[in-house]
Structures are given as structure tokens and as C-alpha cells.
Design a protein around this motif. Structure first.
Motif, PDB file in Angstrom:
ATOM      1  N   TRP A  10       7.467   0.926   6.311  1.00 54.46           N
ATOM      2  CA  TRP A  10       6.701   1.967   5.735  1.00 54.46           C
ATOM      3  C   TRP A  10       5.354   2.218   6.630  1.00 54.46           C
ATOM      4  O   TRP A  10       5.027   3.348   6.488  1.00 54.46           O
ATOM      5  CB  TRP A  10       6.392   1.429   4.278  1.00 54.46           C
ATOM      6  N   MET A  11       4.884   1.169   6.883  1.00 58.79           N
ATOM      7  CA  MET A  11       3.537   1.498   7.603  1.00 58.79           C
ATOM      8  C   MET A  11       3.878   2.078   8.913  1.00 58.79           C
ATOM      9  O   MET A  11       3.148   3.099   9.420  1.00 58.79           O
ATOM     10  CB  MET A  11       2.815  -0.146   7.849  1.00 58.79           C
ATOM     11  N   ALA A  51       0.315  11.230   2.134  1.00 57.68           N
ATOM     12  CA  ALA A  51      -0.301  11.163   1.001  1.00 57.68           C
ATOM     13  C   ALA A  51       0.420  11.790  -0.152  1.00 57.68           C
ATOM     14  O   ALA A  51      -0.152  11.842  -1.443  1.00 57.68           O
ATOM     15  CB  ALA A  51      -1.872  11.605   0.857  1.00 57.68           C
ATOM     16  N   SER A  52       1.715  12.014  -0.038  1.00 54.00           N
ATOM     17  CA  SER A  52       2.347  12.677  -1.141  1.00 54.00           C
ATOM     18  C   SER A  52       3.125  11.794  -2.117  1.00 54.00           C
ATOM     19  O   SER A  52       3.435  10.650  -1.599  1.00 54.00           O
ATOM     20  CB  SER A  52       3.593  13.572  -0.534  1.00 54.00           C
ATOM     21  N   ASN A  53       3.272  11.972  -3.199  1.00 51.18           N
ATOM     22  CA  ASN A  53       3.600  11.264  -4.326  1.00 51.18           C
ATOM     23  C   ASN A  53       4.757  12.526  -5.280  1.00 51.18           C
ATOM     24  O   ASN A  53       4.116  13.029  -5.859  1.00 51.18           O
ATOM     25  CB  ASN A  53       2.664  10.668  -5.238  1.00 51.18           C
ATOM     26  N   PRO A  54       5.937  11.914  -5.397  1.00 50.25           N
ATOM     27  CA  PRO A  54       6.713  10.989  -4.655  1.00 50.25           C
ATOM     28  C   PRO A  54       6.766  10.834  -3.347  1.00 50.25           C
ATOM     29  O   PRO A  54       6.526  11.908  -2.583  1.00 50.25           O
ATOM     30  CB  PRO A  54       8.090  11.140  -5.460  1.00 50.25           C
ATOM     31  N   PRO A  55       7.073   9.699  -2.590  1.00 53.01           N
ATOM     32  CA  PRO A  55       6.934   9.712  -1.154  1.00 53.01           C
ATOM     33  C   PRO A  55       8.040  10.728  -0.281  1.00 53.01           C
ATOM     34  O   PRO A  55       9.137  10.855  -0.990  1.00 53.01           O
ATOM     35  CB  PRO A  55       7.334   8.392  -0.801  1.00 53.01           C
ATOM     36  N   PHE A  70      10.209  10.408   2.399  1.00 50.93           N
ATOM     37  CA  PHE A  70      10.720   9.600   3.593  1.00 50.93           C
ATOM     38  C   PHE A  70      11.031  10.437   4.703  1.00 50.93           C
ATOM     39  O   PHE A  70      10.990   9.956   5.852  1.00 50.93           O
ATOM     40  CB  PHE A  70      11.801   8.981   3.123  1.00 50.93           C
ATOM     41  N   LEU A 121      -4.617   8.130   5.217  1.00 46.77           N
ATOM     42  CA  LEU A 121      -3.560   7.075   5.238  1.00 46.77           C
ATOM     43  C   LEU A 121      -2.757   7.075   6.449  1.00 46.77           C
ATOM     44  O   LEU A 121      -2.544   5.715   7.055  1.00 46.77           O
ATOM     45  CB  LEU A 121      -2.576   7.528   4.106  1.00 46.77           C
TER      46      LEU A 121
END
Lengths: 313, 291
Positions: B47-48, B60-64, B66, B256
Motif C-alpha cells: 500500500w505504501m 488522500a481519497s476515502n474510500p481508497p 486502488f 501522503l
């Protein structure tokens, strides 16, 4: 009995038995060791002696004129300072929690990896990876990319699974100590696993096979053969883990900056010395840490010694 | 494929291949669990890396997101913030201290295994005990000493400190490798009249080369990772990479991807060294107690 050890000790005793020339011979023997040994003594032992001396002094860089010996005042201050007491408790809590959790996880994973299956090497490599992230970087990763309440992955996954109305906890704000503990557990479980896996793989397989043929089931073999054999390795993993985790600074510093009741003794000492410049107090706290770790490390040394004797037999 | 293996379809391959004694079904379940746990542990790292390759808004989006488009902006941003001097400082501190460690530990290990001094076990356990004492308790005197002699913010002070920090580990590791050098070879060298340096260089070194290499890698990792001393003893000139990373401790808006890029870059040397030393990692971490 290995020949290397036998002949080596034989030579050593032969050297001491001799009279005149053995003195020069002894020094010739010591010569290769001395640079390393002297350097270690100079850089590790001498500062501790100075720390002990300063711990009995009133010594603050902001008030240089008031420097002088004060007896055990600093120790009284440390032991009655709520911050210092909290730091002692947090150090114990962090160490015990991290070591227990990562030891249990490490044992389970080591048992899973001791079997043969497709991709075992890949899984082993994946397991080691967290340990090979620079501790500050790992702590930053947990703080910003995983725990962050707005854009962290944990809350992101919650929203992905439960929709827009999902709970979005502030992980560090609500559970600061557990936030630190789990970030450390993630890095130290591989360490525990590696030591326990080495222990599992050093079992005498022929005896275990014999027990299996005699009708022992998996649980009996684990309970009566594997676990007793692993005992030394579990002790070693727990003690070495404790020694490393007691000294943890990077995670506490990065994730909470010592706030929210997560300051442990190393952080407290760092702060007292680096920010408050109270050298006497910082040294007293340092002496307390040393006394605490001597208790753990005596046990650790004993365990290493028993493994050491086993191997050189 | 025989009929017996056809019954337990998915496990058949591995069962036959490795001659399992456990029932195949539980074997498959355990293997799947092992894979899942491995994935859970490695996932934050993946993920990093993925986040470091996203744009800041996507990161920085939520939900992520991918599958957001990939970009090197995070890395560009990171490298424009001046990380090269700290990275070079870290490289210097780690490489020089590792070289010094080997130079000092190799003869010392020789004097503790092949031609042991009197009370060599006491010396070994003294060295080990120094690793068990918390470094933080020696920090202040070292700081005061450095201040007095003008070595603060000087990379050579870190080189010296990291050398001593790693010496006991290296001596313990090398000692266990040296114990495996055949005595006959050493006796032959002695008969030929070879001195200490020649014995070490031309007889012992080639045999223990793999051990020497892994000891070096482990010392490199410990030096590269170190934060507390570097933070206290350095300022702007000798700042190391972990100290530079502490600049990211407080959030600064959308950053991030940059944080992840920084973490990836600083961790790469450790990942490379760690995977190279994988087999000897346990030995180093347990001070040579576990082989």
C-alpha cells in the motif's frame, strides 16, 4: 565434541601452564582482541559511569550556576513525578503487550511456515518485509497512511465495506497506546517468527517420526515434544524482543510524539534532556531504565549461555 | 493422475509432491491461512508503494482508489525537498561504520575462537551485555562530550558510535563462523610460518567470506535505521535520512504520496540488504545465539 573447540581450549590451557615466555605469548594472543574491547569499554561503559555520577547532581544547562551534588533528590523527583511514573508504566505496558502479542502471532506463523506448501519461500519473504522497513518510515506509514481518520487506509476500507455511513474512528486519538503497540507488533512479529522457525527446524525429526509411528497425534507431539524443545527459543525471542522494545523511541516519537499518555522512558529521558535540559533528572531516569533492563538482561544472558553451551558441545 | 488423487482435487499436487502425512484437506486450509497472513503482513508495504505512485488527491481519497492512474509526482516532490545530503550522510555513516566494525571484529573474533584468550567466554558475555543496556542511558554523556570537543553535527561521531553499537553483534556472529574453520588449515599455516595477518587474510577470510558478508549487511541495516542518537547528535550538516523523515511527523495538508515516496526511498537500502542477508538474519538479530 567438536575438534575445533577441543584443540582450541587445549592450546589455551597449555599456554597458561608455561612460565616465562607465556606472558608475551598471552599478550600476543590478546592483541587482536584489544582494539575492539577497549573501544567498546570506552564508548559504552564510561558514559554509564558518567550518567550515574550526573544522576546524583543538580545539573541543568539553563541554570549552570546551580550545578552541584544533591544526593538522591533526582531519584525522588523522578519517582514522584506523575509524568515519569506514567513513563515507567507505559514502558512496561508497551513491552509486555508487544512481546506477548508478537510472540503468539510469531509462534502461530512459524508453525504454519514449518510445513511444506506451495510458495512457502514467498510467504516467508512476505512475512520478513515489515521488519525491513526503516522504523521511522514504518511509523510514518502507520500514522499517516493507515491510522489517519480522514484518508487512512483503515477507515477507507471501513467505508468501502460498510458504505458512506461507516464508522470512521480516530484510531490514534481514541486508542493512542494500542495504535503504537500494533505498529510495533507489525514490525516485531517477523523477528519472533524467525527465531521460533529456526527453533522448529532444529527439532530432531527422527524422534518425532518415531513418535508418530508409535501413534502419537499432532497435538500430543506439539504438547510433549515441540513445545519443550521450543522453550529455550521462546524464552530467547521474548527476552531479546523485550530488550529491543523497552528501548523503543522511533514509534513513540513518530506516531504520537509522546503525547496522549504514550511517552515511555526512552522518550521521557529524551525530552527531559533534549527539551528541558535537566541533565540530572534525565540521568536519574536513565539509571532507573538500566536497573530495570539489568533484570531482563540477566535472564537473557542466561538463556543465550545455555544455547551457547548446547552448540559448542 | 490416479483415482485416489482425483478425490482430493486441489491438494493433490502438493500432497503427492511433498509426501504429506496430514489429511490433504486440512493441509490446504493451513496453506491458505499461511498465504493470507503473509499477505496481511506485507499489505501495508504494498500500500505504501502504491500510494507513493498516486497523485496527492488520489492518495488522500476515502474510500481508497486502488486503481488510480500512476505518477512519479510524489517522488519528484520528495526529491525537491532536499533529501540527498541526508541520504548521503546515512550512506556514509553506515558504510564507514560497517567497514570499521569488520576491521575490528574480525581479529577480535579470531582471538575469541581460533586462538582464544584466557576467559574468552567472559569476554564474549561482557560484549553481549553491553548490547542489553539501553543506549538512551549513555546518550547524555556522549552528547556532553561531543559538545565539549566540538564533534556535534559531525558525521564521524555517528560513525564511531555506530561502530561500537554493532561491534558486539559482529564479534558474536563472526565467532560462530570462525569456529567452523578446519583446525588442520590453521595448523598448516602455522607450520609454514604465516603471521597473524597472513593467516587471517589468506586462510581464514576466504572460508568465512559468506559470514563476513551477512554480518556486514546486518550492521549496515542497524546503522541505517538508527534515529535517537542521530537526532540528538546531528543538526543540519550531518543529519541522516531517518532524522530527515521526522520532518514528516506533523501533517502538512495533502502530502501522503510524498510521505510514502520518502518512506520507500529511505527503506530501499534496508530492504535490499535484508533480503540479501535473509538466511543469516536470525543469527544476527539473536547475537549469534540461534543458527
Amino acid at each position: 565434541m567438536s575438534t575445533a573447540v577441543d584443540s582450541a581450549t587445549g592450546v589455551a590451557t597449555g599456554g597458561t601452564a608455561g612460565g616465562g615466555p607465556s606472558r608475551a605469548a598471552n599478550w600476543a594472543r590478546r592483541a587482536p582482541l584489544l582494539p575492539a574491547l577497549l573501544l567498546v569499554i570506552l564508548v559504552t561503559q564510561l558514559p554509564f559511569v558518567v550518567t550515574i555520577v550526573i544522576s546524583f547532581m543538580n545539573y541543568n544547562a539553563y541554570y549552570p550556576n546551580e550545578t552541584g551534588f544533591t544526593g538522591i533528590t533526582n531519584f525522588k523527583t523522578v519517582l514522584s513525578d506523575p509524568q515519569a511514573r506514567s513513563a515507567i508504566l507505559v514502558t512496561i505496558l508497551l513491552t509486555v503487550a508487544v512481546v506477548l502479542i508478537s510472540l503468539v502471532l510469531g509462534l502461530l506463523i512459524a508453525l504454519l511456515l514449518d510445513r511444506r506448501f506451495h510458495g512457502r519461500g514467498v510467504v516467508r519473504t512476505m512475512m520478513i518485509t515489515p521488519f525491513l522497513i526503516v522504523p521511522v518510515a514504518a511509523a510514518l506509514l502507520w500514522k499517516h497512511a493507515l491510522y489517519n481518520p480522514e484518508y487512512g487506509l483503515l477507515n477507507g476500507l471501513l467505508r468501502m465495506v460498510f458504505g458512506p455511513g461507516a464508522v470512521q474512528p480516530d484510531w490514534i486519538g481514541q486508542h493512542p497506546r494500542w495504535a503504537v503497540i500494533f505498529a510495533i507488533v507489525w514490525q516485531w512479529t517477523p523477528f519472533m517468527m524467525l527465531i521460533l522457525l529456526a527453533g522448529l527446524q532444529s527439532r530432531p525429526m527422527d524422534i518425532i517420526e518415531a513418535a508418530r509411528i508409535d501413534g502419537a497425534n499432532n497435538w500430543q507431539i506439539f504438547r510433549h515434544m515441540t513445545l519443550p524443545h521450543l522453550r529455550t527459543y521462546i524464552e530467547l525471542a521474548a527476552l531479546l524482543g523485550s530488550i529491543y522494545v523497552v528501548q523503543n523511541f522511533d514509534h513513540v516519537f513518530t506516531i504520537t510524539s509522546g503525547g496522549l499518555g504514550t511517552a515511555n522512558l526512552p522518550y521521557y529521558i529524551y525530552q527531559t534532556f533534549y527539551t528541558a535540559h535537566d541533565y540530572g533528572l534525565a540521568s536519574a531516569a536513565g539509571v532507573i531504565v538500566v536497573v530495570g533492563t539489568i533484570i531482563i538482561s540477566t535472564a537473557a544472558l542466561r538463556t543465550v549461555f545455555s544455547l551457547f553451551k548446547e552448540q559448542s558441545r | 493422475m490416479t483415482t485416489t488423487t482425483a478425490v482430493t482435487v486441489p491438494g493433490a499436487e502438493s500432497t503427492r509432491h511433498y509426501r504429506h502425512q496430514k489429511p490433504p484437506r486440512s493441509g490446504i486450509i493451513l496453506s491458505v491461512i499461511a498465504w493470507l497472513i503473509g499477505l496481511v503482513f506485507v499489505f501495508p508495504v504494498l500500500w505504501m508503494v502504491l500510494t507513493s505512485l498516486h497523485s496527492e488527491p488520489d492518495a488522500a481519497s476515502n474510500p481508497p482508489k486502488f486503481f488510480a492512474s500512476l505518477t512519479l509526482d510524489g517522488y519528484r516532490e520528495f526529491f525537491s525537498s532536499g533529501p540527498v545530503p541526508p541520504l548521503l550522510n546515512s550512506a556514509m555513516a553506515s558504510v564507514f561504520s560497517t567497514a570499521l566494525v569488520l576491521l575490528l571484529a574480525f581479529p577480535a573474533a579470531y582471538a575469541l575462537s581460533i586462538k582464544p584468550v584466557k576467559r574468552w567466554t567472559d569476554v564474549l558475555f561482557f560484549l553481549l551485555s553491553t548490547k542489553f543496556l539501553p543506549v538512551v542511558a549513555g546518550l547524555l554523556p556522549i552528547y556532553l562530550f561531543a559538545q565539549k570537543v566540538g564533534l556535534l553535527d559531525n558525521i564521524w561521531l555517528l560513525v564511531l558510535f555506530y561502530t561500537v553499537m554493532n561491534l558486539p553483534i559482529a564479534i558474536w556472529m563472526l565467532r560462530s563462523f570462525l569456529a567452523e574453520v578446519p583446525v588442520e588449515m590453521l595448523e598448516a599455516a602455522e607450520v609454514d610460518g604465516a603471521g597473524l595477518l597472513r593467516t587471517l587474510g589468506s586462510i581464514v577470510a576466504p572460508v568465512v567470506m559468506p559470514g563476513l558478508a551477512s554480518a556486514a549487511l546486518i550492521c549496515f541495516i542497524f546503522s541505517w535505521n538508527e534515529l535517537l542518537f542521530a537526532r540528538v547528535l546531528t543538526a543540519t550538516t550531518a543529519e541522516t535520512a531517518p532524522v530527515f523523515l521526522t520532518g514528516f511527523v506533523t501533517s502538512q495538508g495533502l502530502f501522503l504520496a510524498q510521505v510514502c515516496a520518502a518512506s520507500v526511498v529511505v527503506s530501499i537500502p534496508v530492504l535490499v540488504a535484508g533480503f540479501a542477508a535473509q538466511d543469516k538474519l536470525v543469527q544476527g538479530l539473536s547475537m549469534g545465539a540461534v543458527k
